[in-house]
Design an enzyme around this catalytic site. Sequence first.
Site, PDB file in Angstrom:
ATOM      1  N   HIS A  64      -5.044  -0.851   0.236  1.00 52.58           N
ATOM      2  CA  HIS A  64      -5.296   0.462  -0.364  1.00 52.58           C
ATOM      3  C   HIS A  64      -4.690   0.641  -1.755  1.00 52.58           C
ATOM      4  CE1 HIS A  64      -6.635   4.659   1.314  1.00 52.58           C
ATOM      5  NE2 HIS A  64      -7.235   4.351   0.179  1.00 52.58           N
ATOM      6  N   ASP A  74      -7.200   8.857   6.030  1.00 48.98           N
ATOM      7  CA  ASP A  74      -6.163   7.846   6.287  1.00 48.98           C
ATOM      8  C   ASP A  74      -5.232   8.346   7.388  1.00 48.98           C
ATOM      9  OD1 ASP A  74      -4.145   5.808   5.849  1.00 48.98           O
ATOM     10  OD2 ASP A  74      -4.685   5.760   3.731  1.00 48.98           O
ATOM     11  N   HIS A 128      -2.265   7.440   7.061  1.00 47.10           N
ATOM     12  CA  HIS A 128      -1.054   7.465   6.218  1.00 47.10           C
ATOM     13  C   HIS A 128      -1.286   8.289   4.956  1.00 47.10           C
ATOM     14  CE1 HIS A 128      -1.276   3.516   8.346  1.00 47.10           C
ATOM     15  NE2 HIS A 128      -0.018   3.822   8.661  1.00 47.10           N
ATOM     16  N   ASP A 158       0.232   7.497   1.966  1.00 46.58           N
ATOM     17  CA  ASP A 158       0.264   6.568   0.816  1.00 46.58           C
ATOM     18  C   ASP A 158       0.793   7.242  -0.435  1.00 46.58           C
ATOM     19  OD1 ASP A 158      -0.783   4.715   2.582  1.00 46.58           O
ATOM     20  OD2 ASP A 158      -2.825   4.778   1.772  1.00 46.58           O
ATOM     21  N   HIS A 164       0.625  -0.669  -1.096  1.00 43.49           N
ATOM     22  CA  HIS A 164      -0.481   0.074  -0.464  1.00 43.49           C
ATOM     23  C   HIS A 164      -0.015   1.401   0.142  1.00 43.49           C
ATOM     24  CE1 HIS A 164      -0.391  -1.592   3.998  1.00 43.49           C
ATOM     25  NE2 HIS A 164       0.806  -1.287   3.563  1.00 43.49           N
ATOM     26  N   ASP A 178      -9.585   4.726   4.284  1.00 41.52           N
ATOM     27  CA  ASP A 178      -8.785   3.659   4.880  1.00 41.52           C
ATOM     28  C   ASP A 178      -9.285   3.516   6.321  1.00 41.52           C
ATOM     29  OD1 ASP A 178      -6.678   2.329   6.316  1.00 41.52           O
ATOM     30  OD2 ASP A 178      -5.216   2.989   4.817  1.00 41.52           O
ATOM     31  N   ASP A 221      -8.007   2.617   8.876  1.00 43.82           N
ATOM     32  CA  ASP A 221      -7.078   3.048   9.938  1.00 43.82           C
ATOM     33  C   ASP A 221      -7.167   4.546  10.231  1.00 43.82           C
ATOM     34  OD1 ASP A 221      -5.240   4.468   8.205  1.00 43.82           O
ATOM     35  OD2 ASP A 221      -4.125   2.627   7.842  1.00 43.82           O
ATOM     36  N   GLU A 271      -8.747  -1.699   3.717  1.00 40.90           N
ATOM     37  CA  GLU A 271      -7.810  -2.043   4.804  1.00 40.90           C
ATOM     38  C   GLU A 271      -8.480  -2.626   6.047  1.00 40.90           C
ATOM     39  OE1 GLU A 271      -4.397  -1.985   4.824  1.00 40.90           O
ATOM     40  OE2 GLU A 271      -4.045  -1.060   2.847  1.00 40.90           O
TER      41      GLU A 271
HETATM   42  N1  ARG Z   1       4.201   4.589   4.812  1.00 40.53           N
HETATM   43  C1  ARG Z   1       4.225   3.167   5.031  1.00 40.53           C
HETATM   44  C2  ARG Z   1       4.691   2.455   3.764  1.00 40.53           C
HETATM   45  O1  ARG Z   1       5.008   3.091   2.792  1.00 40.53           O
HETATM   46  C3  ARG Z   1       2.878   2.661   5.500  1.00 40.53           C
HETATM   47  C4  ARG Z   1       1.792   2.663   4.448  1.00 40.53           C
HETATM   48  C5  ARG Z   1       0.493   2.147   4.986  1.00 40.53           C
HETATM   49  N2  ARG Z   1      -0.526   2.222   3.975  1.00 40.53           N
HETATM   50  C6  ARG Z   1      -1.754   1.735   4.099  1.00 40.53           C
HETATM   51  N3  ARG Z   1      -2.553   1.799   3.050  1.00 40.53           N
HETATM   52  N4  ARG Z   1      -2.195   1.183   5.207  1.00 40.53           N
HETATM   53  O2  ARG Z   1       4.745   1.242   3.709  1.00 40.53           O
HETATM   54 MN    MN Z   2      -3.533   3.785   6.338  1.00 44.86          MN
HETATM   55 MN    MN Z   3      -4.145   3.881   3.125  1.00 42.35          MN
END
Ligand code: ARG
Ligand code: MN
Ligand code: MN
Length: 299
Positions: free
Chosen positions: A95, A122, A124, A126, A139, A226, A228, A271
Amino acid sequence: DAVRIIGVPMDLGASRRGVDMGPSAMRLADVADVIRRLGLSVTDEGNVRVPDRSEVPSSPLGRIGAIALVAAELAARTANAVRHGTCPLVIGGDHSLSVGSVAGTATVLAERGERVGLIWFDAHADINTPDTTLTGNVHGMPVAHLLGLGDERLSRLASVTPAVRAEHLVYIGLRDLDEAEKHTIAQLGIRAFTMRDIDERGMRNVMDEAMQVVTHGTGGVHVSLDADFIDPREAPGVGTPVRGGVSLREAHLAMEIINDSRVMLAMDLVEINPILDRANATAELATDLVASAFGRRIL
Ligand code: ARG
Ligand code: MN
Ligand code: MN
Ligand code: MN
């Protein structure tokens, strides 16, 4: 052409390997033909060149320079497509690439005196910076950089800074945030629809409000998805799976509502990790979601 596919086979922003194979998985799922069957003309531009891990520093934060170079190339390619009225479909890849794609869309809108709206689907947020990150993984940082925070190599890729204003950003599907990220979202007043909001209000209501946020005062919308976002029971082949995600049906409805609105200028699909997948189920599911976003109808 109506749609231009740009692959970004990059996993430099993640610690777990494998999302660099996402573009191959999406092409094996026939994403270009699936969109063509909707009556749209599609060009596959191939991939942006990404350095091998052996060519870049081994620490996650040490890779920022390499990621910024990939993102700059992607920003130029994305801007070129949007400028010609073509919708780029950016296939990742981790990402972190979205600092480039969204910067490209923001740059073209700035040429027209307008701002970009951004929907971030997402699990998350990010929204870490190099100062707040617990993992070092870039990411986990693209949103912060699009808002003008963090490292200048990543936050100044658009012709305007910030590339995105907090008031023009909306999150959908959140369920796994770091404490610092919660603080940043509250401080900046970002509109965030968590899984709880989707459960309580339903995807239709959430999307209606989200579309108002990203279209109010903007010249168009960049959709960053994303994989996920979707529940890992249905989409196991993702970089960082988190239980309790949206169903396939909710995800399709969200894409259909985006298509109804006619405001999407560009889309990221990121992702996808074939290493963790069952056969190619996640890329095939993602291809179907893309089809809904580009106008596939049941009847
Ligand atoms: N918050 C976590 C980190 O800063 C997970 C980030 C996941 N991001 C993603 N694009 N899948 O590492
Ligand atoms: Mn994510
Ligand atoms: Mn993401
Ligand atoms: Mn406003």
